[in-house]
Design a protein around this motif. Structure first.
Motif, PDB file in Angstrom:
ATOM      1  N   LYS A 159      33.273  76.846  70.256  1.00 31.69           N
ATOM      2  CA  LYS A 159      33.515  76.876  71.765  1.00 31.69           C
ATOM      3  C   LYS A 159      35.137  77.230  71.609  1.00 31.69           C
ATOM      4  CE  LYS A 159      34.735  73.415  75.374  1.00 31.69           C
ATOM      5  NZ  LYS A 159      34.788  71.967  75.656  1.00 31.69           N
ATOM      6  N   LEU A 160      35.624  78.114  72.713  1.00 35.80           N
ATOM      7  CA  LEU A 160      36.971  78.654  72.551  1.00 35.80           C
ATOM      8  C   LEU A 160      37.463  78.735  74.178  1.00 35.80           C
ATOM      9  CD1 LEU A 160      39.207  80.289  71.349  1.00 35.80           C
ATOM     10  CD2 LEU A 160      38.057  82.416  71.931  1.00 35.80           C
ATOM     11  N   THR A 161      38.641  78.079  74.357  1.00 36.13           N
ATOM     12  CA  THR A 161      39.133  78.106  75.582  1.00 36.13           C
ATOM     13  C   THR A 161      40.502  78.738  75.602  1.00 36.13           C
ATOM     14  OG1 THR A 161      38.534  75.657  75.889  1.00 36.13           O
ATOM     15  CG2 THR A 161      40.152  76.614  77.348  1.00 36.13           C
ATOM     16  N   ILE A 162      40.583  80.065  76.550  1.00 34.71           N
ATOM     17  CA  ILE A 162      41.583  80.647  76.767  1.00 34.71           C
ATOM     18  C   ILE A 162      42.301  80.584  78.009  1.00 34.71           C
ATOM     19  CG2 ILE A 162      42.438  83.094  76.594  1.00 34.71           C
ATOM     20  CD1 ILE A 162      39.786  83.888  75.278  1.00 34.71           C
ATOM     21  N   GLU A 163      43.682  80.218  78.045  1.00 33.47           N
ATOM     22  CA  GLU A 163      44.437  80.009  79.130  1.00 33.47           C
ATOM     23  C   GLU A 163      45.783  80.789  79.448  1.00 33.47           C
ATOM     24  OE1 GLU A 163      45.953  75.868  79.118  1.00 33.47           O
ATOM     25  OE2 GLU A 163      43.614  74.935  78.990  1.00 33.47           O
ATOM     26  N   VAL A 164      45.860  81.424  80.393  1.00 32.91           N
ATOM     27  CA  VAL A 164      46.778  82.652  80.643  1.00 32.91           C
ATOM     28  C   VAL A 164      47.602  82.466  81.793  1.00 32.91           C
ATOM     29  CG1 VAL A 164      45.205  84.111  79.439  1.00 32.91           C
ATOM     30  CG2 VAL A 164      45.397  84.012  81.889  1.00 32.91           C
ATOM     31  N   THR A 186      31.450  79.490  75.029  1.00 29.50           N
ATOM     32  CA  THR A 186      30.818  78.591  74.115  1.00 29.50           C
ATOM     33  C   THR A 186      29.861  79.458  73.331  1.00 29.50           C
ATOM     34  OG1 THR A 186      29.195  78.212  75.870  1.00 29.50           O
ATOM     35  CG2 THR A 186      30.761  76.671  75.606  1.00 29.50           C
ATOM     36  N   ASN A 187      29.305  78.981  72.335  1.00 24.18           N
ATOM     37  CA  ASN A 187      28.288  79.608  71.542  1.00 24.18           C
ATOM     38  C   ASN A 187      28.705  80.951  70.782  1.00 24.18           C
ATOM     39  OD1 ASN A 187      26.302  77.528  72.105  1.00 24.18           O
ATOM     40  ND2 ASN A 187      25.709  78.677  74.012  1.00 24.18           N
ATOM     41  N   LEU A 188      29.812  80.697  70.555  1.00 27.00           N
ATOM     42  CA  LEU A 188      30.472  82.197  69.843  1.00 27.00           C
ATOM     43  C   LEU A 188      30.369  82.159  68.499  1.00 27.00           C
ATOM     44  CD1 LEU A 188      34.086  82.320  71.536  1.00 27.00           C
ATOM     45  CD2 LEU A 188      31.855  83.608  72.094  1.00 27.00           C
ATOM     46  N   PRO A 189      29.714  83.225  67.894  1.00 29.77           N
ATOM     47  CA  PRO A 189      29.412  83.152  66.295  1.00 29.77           C
ATOM     48  C   PRO A 189      30.664  83.192  65.482  1.00 29.77           C
ATOM     49  CG  PRO A 189      28.356  84.999  67.545  1.00 29.77           C
ATOM     50  CD  PRO A 189      29.403  84.344  68.531  1.00 29.77           C
ATOM     51  N   ASP A 190      30.828  82.702  64.546  1.00 33.43           N
ATOM     52  CA  ASP A 190      31.842  82.613  63.413  1.00 33.43           C
ATOM     53  C   ASP A 190      32.319  84.064  63.139  1.00 33.43           C
ATOM     54  OD1 ASP A 190      31.425  79.750  63.073  1.00 33.43           O
ATOM     55  OD2 ASP A 190      30.500  80.040  61.195  1.00 33.43           O
ATOM     56  N   GLY A 191      33.686  84.038  62.647  1.00 29.61           N
ATOM     57  CA  GLY A 191      34.079  85.434  62.108  1.00 29.61           C
ATOM     58  C   GLY A 191      35.341  85.774  63.198  1.00 29.61           C
ATOM     59  N   GLU A 192      35.682  87.137  63.069  1.00 28.03           N
ATOM     60  CA  GLU A 192      36.778  87.630  63.809  1.00 28.03           C
ATOM     61  C   GLU A 192      36.410  87.856  65.110  1.00 28.03           C
ATOM     62  OE1 GLU A 192      39.073  89.986  60.228  1.00 28.03           O
ATOM     63  OE2 GLU A 192      37.891  91.110  61.635  1.00 28.03           O
ATOM     64  N   HIS A 193      37.286  87.579  66.016  1.00 26.46           N
ATOM     65  CA  HIS A 193      37.057  87.828  67.482  1.00 26.46           C
ATOM     66  C   HIS A 193      38.523  88.301  68.003  1.00 26.46           C
ATOM     67  CE1 HIS A 193      32.750  86.292  67.940  1.00 26.46           C
ATOM     68  NE2 HIS A 193      33.168  85.410  67.068  1.00 26.46           N
ATOM     69  N   PHE A 194      38.461  89.360  69.100  1.00 26.57           N
ATOM     70  CA  PHE A 194      39.697  89.832  69.544  1.00 26.57           C
ATOM     71  C   PHE A 194      39.770  89.782  71.122  1.00 26.57           C
ATOM     72  CE2 PHE A 194      38.029  92.334  66.114  1.00 26.57           C
ATOM     73  CZ  PHE A 194      38.840  92.326  65.192  1.00 26.57           C
ATOM     74  N   ILE A 195      41.124  89.071  71.304  1.00 31.50           N
ATOM     75  CA  ILE A 195      41.308  88.629  72.576  1.00 31.50           C
ATOM     76  C   ILE A 195      42.333  89.657  73.365  1.00 31.50           C
ATOM     77  CG2 ILE A 195      42.326  86.900  74.063  1.00 31.50           C
ATOM     78  CD1 ILE A 195      41.472  84.762  71.866  1.00 31.50           C
ATOM     79  N   LEU A 196      42.143  90.104  74.485  1.00 28.94           N
ATOM     80  CA  LEU A 196      43.017  91.033  75.204  1.00 28.94           C
ATOM     81  C   LEU A 196      43.158  90.149  76.574  1.00 28.94           C
ATOM     82  CD1 LEU A 196      44.596  93.343  75.577  1.00 28.94           C
ATOM     83  CD2 LEU A 196      42.655  94.498  76.415  1.00 28.94           C
ATOM     84  N   VAL A 197      44.571  90.370  76.774  1.00 30.35           N
ATOM     85  CA  VAL A 197      44.925  89.683  78.342  1.00 30.35           C
ATOM     86  C   VAL A 197      45.955  90.775  79.074  1.00 30.35           C
ATOM     87  CG1 VAL A 197      46.109  87.897  79.447  1.00 30.35           C
ATOM     88  CG2 VAL A 197      44.941  87.477  77.183  1.00 30.35           C
TER      89      VAL A 197
END
Length: 387
Positions: A159-164, A186-197
């Motif tokens: 689970k990941l929450t992104i607030e901007v 939710t239900n995000l796999p393990d490992g690297e992920h890339f956030i862009l805002v």
């Protein structure tokens, strides 16, 4: 630093370049003309700066059966993006890159490598599906088999929450728009992920996270202020911000069609002055290692300092950043293929950008053109000197 001191240093550096008999130097008047007729040079960055242009090039390689070249290009781009910090603030379609890579692998009769690329694309976005209008039937069949074989639950469920802020800023994950203001994934796999805002009028923010270690990300974008510009050049806030120097050099270099931008800065260090040169490579969108010389007396020591930094520039001009990015570059380098690049100093045109005052120092730029045969010319709003 006094403006006239910087102008004098840049003039001496220009003289030393001329003495090397490798360069053709345009006048300061012609340089000022460039800025005069391009007052909004920094207002919009060229789309060609985006990594996504390499996806189009890779697709072109595929269409022309140049599978090896397409694979090298995409693997190089993906590797650079993953290990980068500054490039994460670009809206790079990383999942599309893996899909195109898999398609090229299939064209090259390498189904095992194609399956690996499909698997990584699905890890980044488990909801992926292929459009039959974009991909051939055999690619869609191979993708569906990879999707069936991949057990999403075994990849982790995070689970990941992104607030901007500002609230209207757009939030992307792995190149996919997820919403604005605040999103809960939710239900995000393990490992690297890339956030862009990103949001109009603000500096884009990007970062790489590794799940399952991160749960909440808060981002506050900074306003994108207009870059001060005069007919003598441009200003920067921090001489040590290499990414910013590269970013500002790119639109100038692209507008002029040059392959190198050389920056010259002058700072007061106690009772001494420090002269620093920095070479920006347009093709690799990176900075070479910078060279600095401290002088005790301006203008008395300016000539000997200029001789030293120009000698270093000559050495850098022979360096291929692709050969060893970690050794030669101070910012991220995209290495494309293995072919040798010709030295930039063959028949170049140089623009000297002088008289730039900044906080904590001053900077000017010398623009070096790409090779154009035996007859070189530049036109900026009108014909300039032709060689």
């Amino acid at each position: 630093t006094k403006n006239e001191d910087l102008m004098n240093v840049t003039d001496v550096v220009r003289d030393e370049l001329i003495l090397k008999d490798k360069y053709q130097v345009l006048t300061k008047d012609e340089t000022e003309l460039f800025f005069e007729i391009n007052p909004n040079i920094f207002s919009s960055q060229s789309n060609s700066a985006s990594l996504n242009r390499y996806l189009e090039e890779a697709q072109s390689f595929y269409d022309n059966f140049a599978f090896k070249e397409g694979v090298e290009l995409l693997q190089s781009t993906l590797d650079t993006y993953r290990r980068s910090e500054s490039l994460h603030s670009q809206a790079f379609r990383i999942t599309d890159a893996y899909l195109i890579l898999a398609n090229i692998f299939l064209g090259d009769n390498n189904p095992k490598a194609a399956t690996q690329a499909f698997t990584e694309a699905l890890r980044l976005d488990p909801s992926l599906h292929l459009d039959p209008l974009q991909y051939p039937p055999q690619t869609i069949e191979a993708f569906n088999l990879a999707k069936q074989d991949q057990n999403i639950s075994e990849l982790g469920s995070n689970k990941l929450t992104i607030e901007v802020s500002p609230a209207d800023a757009k939030i992307y994950l792995n190149g996919q728009l997820k919403g604005s203001q605040s999103v809960e994934l939710t239900n995000l796999p393990d490992g690297e992920h890339f956030i862009l805002v990103e949001e109009s009028g603000y500096r884009s923010w990007g970062n790489k996270i590794v799940l399952p270690q991160k749960e909440v990300v808060k981002v506050s974008l900074k306003e994108e202020k207009d870059q001060p510009l005069t007919t003598k050049g441009f200003t920067v806030a921090n001489l040590r911000d290499v990414d910013e120097l590269v970013r500002l050099s790119l639109p100038i270099g692209e507008k002029l069609g040059v392959n190198k931008v050389v920056l010259v800065s002058l700072e007061e260090i106690g009772y001494n002055h420090r002269i620093t040169t920095r070479m920006i490579d347009m093709e690799y969108r990176a900075s070479h290692k910078s060279q600095s010389v401290e002088v005790l007396d301006l203008p008395k020591d300016t000539r000997s300092a200029a001789e030293h930094v120009v000698a270093d520039l000559n050495k850098l001009s022979d360096v291929d950043l692709a050969a060893n990015p970690k050794k030669y570059a101070e910012s991220d380098v995209i290495v494309i293929g293995k072919k040798r690049k010709r030295p930039f100093y063959k028949n170049p045109i140089i623009w000297a950008l002088v008289g730039v005052a900044i906080a904590g120092g001053a900077t000017s730029a010398v623009l070096l053109s790409r090779d154009s045969g035996n007859d070189s010319s530049v036109t900026v709003g009108g014909p300039l000197t032709k060689f």
